[in-house]
Design an enzyme around this catalytic site. Structure first.
Site, PDB file in Angstrom:
ATOM      1  N   TRP A  21       0.863  -1.182   0.000  1.00  0.00           N
ATOM      2  CA  TRP A  21       0.000   0.000   0.000  1.00  0.00           C
ATOM      3  C   TRP A  21       0.899   1.232   0.000  1.00  0.00           C
ATOM      4  O   TRP A  21       1.899   1.272   0.738  1.00  0.00           O
ATOM      5  CB  TRP A  21      -0.858   0.016   1.265  1.00  0.00           C
ATOM      6  CG  TRP A  21      -1.388   1.387   1.574  1.00  0.00           C
ATOM      7  CD1 TRP A  21      -0.740   2.392   2.240  1.00  0.00           C
ATOM      8  CD2 TRP A  21      -2.656   1.915   1.187  1.00  0.00           C
ATOM      9  NE1 TRP A  21      -1.526   3.510   2.292  1.00  0.00           N
ATOM     10  CE2 TRP A  21      -2.714   3.244   1.657  1.00  0.00           C
ATOM     11  CE3 TRP A  21      -3.750   1.396   0.492  1.00  0.00           C
ATOM     12  CZ2 TRP A  21      -3.825   4.058   1.456  1.00  0.00           C
ATOM     13  CZ3 TRP A  21      -4.852   2.216   0.300  1.00  0.00           C
ATOM     14  CH2 TRP A  21      -4.885   3.529   0.774  1.00  0.00           C
ATOM     15  N   ASP A  24       0.247   9.262   0.302  1.00  0.00           N
ATOM     16  CA  ASP A  24       0.859  10.568  -0.012  1.00  0.00           C
ATOM     17  C   ASP A  24       2.347  10.548  -0.389  1.00  0.00           C
ATOM     18  O   ASP A  24       3.146   9.910   0.298  1.00  0.00           O
ATOM     19  CB  ASP A  24       0.775  11.494   1.198  1.00  0.00           C
ATOM     20  CG  ASP A  24      -0.566  11.487   1.870  1.00  0.00           C
ATOM     21  OD1 ASP A  24      -1.483  10.831   1.377  1.00  0.00           O
ATOM     22  OD2 ASP A  24      -0.685  12.134   2.915  1.00  0.00           O
ATOM     23  N   ASP A 150       1.267  16.895   8.992  1.00  0.00           N
ATOM     24  CA  ASP A 150       1.771  17.075   7.630  1.00  0.00           C
ATOM     25  C   ASP A 150       2.639  18.338   7.475  1.00  0.00           C
ATOM     26  O   ASP A 150       2.394  19.180   6.590  1.00  0.00           O
ATOM     27  CB  ASP A 150       0.612  17.087   6.609  1.00  0.00           C
ATOM     28  CG  ASP A 150      -0.311  15.870   6.767  1.00  0.00           C
ATOM     29  OD1 ASP A 150       0.141  14.866   7.342  1.00  0.00           O
ATOM     30  OD2 ASP A 150      -1.470  15.938   6.322  1.00  0.00           O
ATOM     31  N   TRP A 288      -9.598   8.745  -0.728  1.00  0.00           N
ATOM     32  CA  TRP A 288      -9.846   8.002   0.523  1.00  0.00           C
ATOM     33  C   TRP A 288     -11.194   7.307   0.513  1.00  0.00           C
ATOM     34  O   TRP A 288     -11.407   6.351   1.263  1.00  0.00           O
ATOM     35  CB  TRP A 288      -9.727   8.934   1.736  1.00  0.00           C
ATOM     36  CG  TRP A 288      -8.298   9.194   2.090  1.00  0.00           C
ATOM     37  CD1 TRP A 288      -7.638  10.387   2.034  1.00  0.00           C
ATOM     38  CD2 TRP A 288      -7.340   8.231   2.545  1.00  0.00           C
ATOM     39  NE1 TRP A 288      -6.328  10.228   2.413  1.00  0.00           N
ATOM     40  CE2 TRP A 288      -6.122   8.908   2.740  1.00  0.00           C
ATOM     41  CE3 TRP A 288      -7.384   6.861   2.800  1.00  0.00           C
ATOM     42  CZ2 TRP A 288      -4.966   8.266   3.183  1.00  0.00           C
ATOM     43  CZ3 TRP A 288      -6.236   6.213   3.242  1.00  0.00           C
ATOM     44  CH2 TRP A 288      -5.048   6.915   3.423  1.00  0.00           C
TER      45      TRP A 288
HETATM   46  C1  FRU Z   1      -3.466  12.374   3.734  1.00  0.00           C
HETATM   47  C2  FRU Z   1      -3.168  11.773   5.093  1.00  0.00           C
HETATM   48  C3  FRU Z   1      -2.289  12.715   5.891  1.00  0.00           C
HETATM   49  C4  FRU Z   1      -1.627  11.790   6.858  1.00  0.00           C
HETATM   50  C5  FRU Z   1      -1.416  10.556   6.020  1.00  0.00           C
HETATM   51  C6  FRU Z   1      -1.480   9.266   6.776  1.00  0.00           C
HETATM   52  O1  FRU Z   1      -3.761  11.445   2.756  1.00  0.00           O
HETATM   53  O2  FRU Z   1      -4.377  11.486   5.766  1.00  0.00           O
HETATM   54  O3  FRU Z   1      -2.995  13.777   6.502  1.00  0.00           O
HETATM   55  O4  FRU Z   1      -0.426  12.316   7.352  1.00  0.00           O
HETATM   56  O5  FRU Z   1      -2.416  10.574   5.027  1.00  0.00           O
HETATM   57  O6  FRU Z   1      -1.131   8.183   5.982  1.00  0.00           O
END
Ligand code: FRU
Length: 478
Positions: A21, A24, A150, A288
């Site tokens: 998997w 980001d 992030d 998502w």
């Molecule tokens: C975005 C996110 C981020 C987080 C990461 C976790 O896609 O939800 O905010 O850091 O993925 O995998």
């Protein structure tokens, strides 16, 4: 009867990691003539979980070599390694330099067992071969927020400081530092601006010079989930100013970076010299809403192709446009076919990966729509309709056989015009279509999971006099 696709929708152009998997892109840096892509990955499975940072390197941003995992989760300590950025610390402000090798500093979120999120650092002092977590982590503790993550860092000349942008619920917060280790809160932005139908994620702040006006503006990219223009995850952006550590924006319109369902969490590369006229980004190519359930069984999720973002002025308003990086043209394997085509309704054979450019004066289409229709031997049909009269493009996934979680839907975007020409660029890889209209004023990135690769393309319209089409087959990068 379902015809099995023996390729399992593996991309031939887009970055993915067999057996894993991914989500980001993280820590994007250009370092000693190489692109480094770090990314969210699960080392054990093809669903989200146990987040580590994977790593890959490329000399052109298109052909990637997988590298060992860069950052390992610490489940019993500060936690899993969530998203963030990377900077090349040219002046060794961090003191992480060893010998004469310029250090690279990675910023990320530690997400612990109790789901508490804190900002942390890691660094490499040997040219991105090995990575160390900073012993002073976390560098910013959680201020009592559920969503606080992030961190993306940039050097800001006029402050003479590093600035970190981090998301905090439904706004972005800015912090400054001179050494990347000690951070001071500056300000926040978000209330009353843009879409708030979901959590804000993966911010990125950078300046861009508009080629039309010569003015420098500051751009803030924000991913939002859910609440995207076509449902689920998407990216919005703000164009404003960043003065004395405060981001301000007069424009109250919600602006979307890519109108497809599968363009998320894009951040830009640090240390590429594009003279602030462009910013190079990669996005995660999924949503998502269904990311964990897509039908690929040996990997899950891929990245978009790298793109350059530019600032343009249309009708006295600033907006962004995106185009594939110039190196993409080197994947073209000669011209397959070039026609000035005066009769609609002609089928052409295609094979993925494939690129098509079409160009037609919108007056030719008059009140009709131009439809580009992909199909395959499994009788799946994917029409993309260019409704010129209403300045809309409609990408219709309804007739595809894989249709879980509202995947089979129509995806709509506005068409923006520079003049009377409708210029279309379509890149088709096994599991995705990246579409650019009018030089990237509209872009749309959509996953597709047809039972068989599309082998036919049909251009339909009631009547037009002349359309120019140019096809290329593309070199596979995998
Ligand atoms: C975005 C996110 C981020 C987080 C990461 C976790 O896609 O939800 O905010 O850091 O993925 O995998």
């Amino acid at each position: 009867m379902k015809i099995e696709n023996n390729k399992n929708w593996k991309p031939n152009l887009h970055f993915f990691k067999e057996g894993h998997w991914i989500n980001d892109p993280n820590g994007l840096v250009y370092y000693q003539n190489e692109y480094h892509l770090f990314y969210q990955m699960n080392p054990d499975d093809i669903v989200w979980g146990n987040m580590h940072w994977g790593h890959a390197v490329s000399s052109d941003g298109l052909h990637w070599t997988h590298c060992p995992i860069a950052l390992f989760a610490e489940p019993d300590g500060l936690g899993y390694i969530f998203s963030g950025g990377g900077v090349v610390d040219q002046r060794n402000t961090s003191g992480f330099q060893e010998g004469d090798i310029t250090p690279v500093v990675l910023s990320f979120t530690h997400h612990d067992k109790d789901a508490v999120q804190r900002q942390s650092l890691a660094y490499s002092s040997d040219g991105l071969k090995t990575f160390h977590k900073y012993e002073g982590n976390p560098i910013i503790d959680n201020p009592g927020l559920k969503d606080f993550r992030d961190p993306k860092i940039i050097w800001v000349d006029n402050l003479n400081q590093w600035v970190m942008t981090v998301v905090a619920g439904q706004c972005a917060q800015f912090y400054s530092s001179s050494d990347l280790k000690e951070w001071n809160y500056l300000s926040k932005f978000g209330e009353g601006f843009g879409c708030h139908d979901g959590v804000w994620e993966c911010p990125d702040l950078f300046p861009l010079i508009c080629a039309d006006t010569g003015e420098t503006k500051w751009v803030l990219l924000i991913s939002i989930n859910p609440g995207g223009f076509n449902g689920g995850s998407a990216m919005q952006y703000f164009i404003g100013d960043f003065v004395d550590g405060v981001f301000s924006c007069e424009d109250k319109q919600t602006r979307w970076l890519d109108y497809g369902t599968d363009f998320y969490a894009a951040i830009s590369f640090d240390n590429i010299d594009l003279a602030n006229k462009k910013r190079r980004v990669i996005a995660w190519m999924s949503n998502w809403h269904y990311a964990n359930e897509t039908p690929s069984s040996s990997y899950r999720s891929a990245m978009t192709l790298p793109r350059d973002i530019e600032l343009v002025e249309i009708d006295n308003q600033y907006q962004l446009k995106m185009s594939l990086i110039p190196a993409f043209e080197e994947l073209r394997q000669g011209i397959l076919d070039e026609w000035n085509y005066e009769q609609a309704g002609m089928y052409k054979k295609i094979s993925s990966p494939y690129e098509c450019h079409l160009s037609i004066n919108k007056k030719e289409i008059k009140d009709e729509a131009l439809i580009i229709e992909f199909s395959n031997e499994s009788d799946e049909v994917l029409p993309i309709k260019f409704d010129v009269k209403n300045s809309k493009v409609i990408f219709d996934r309804q007739e595809l056989n894989w249709n879980e979680k509202d995947f089979g839907r129509t995806i709509i975007a506005p068409i923006f015009w520079k003049d009377d020409m409708l210029n279309i660029q379509i890149v088709v890889d096994n599991c995705a279509i990246e579409l650019f209209i009018n030089d990237g004023l509209t872009s749309m990135t959509n996953l597709i999971f047809p039972d068989q690769a599309f082998s036919k393309i049909l251009i339909k319209s009631k009547k037009f006099d002349r359309i120019e089409v140019c096809d290329h087959s593309l070199q596979k990068v995998w």
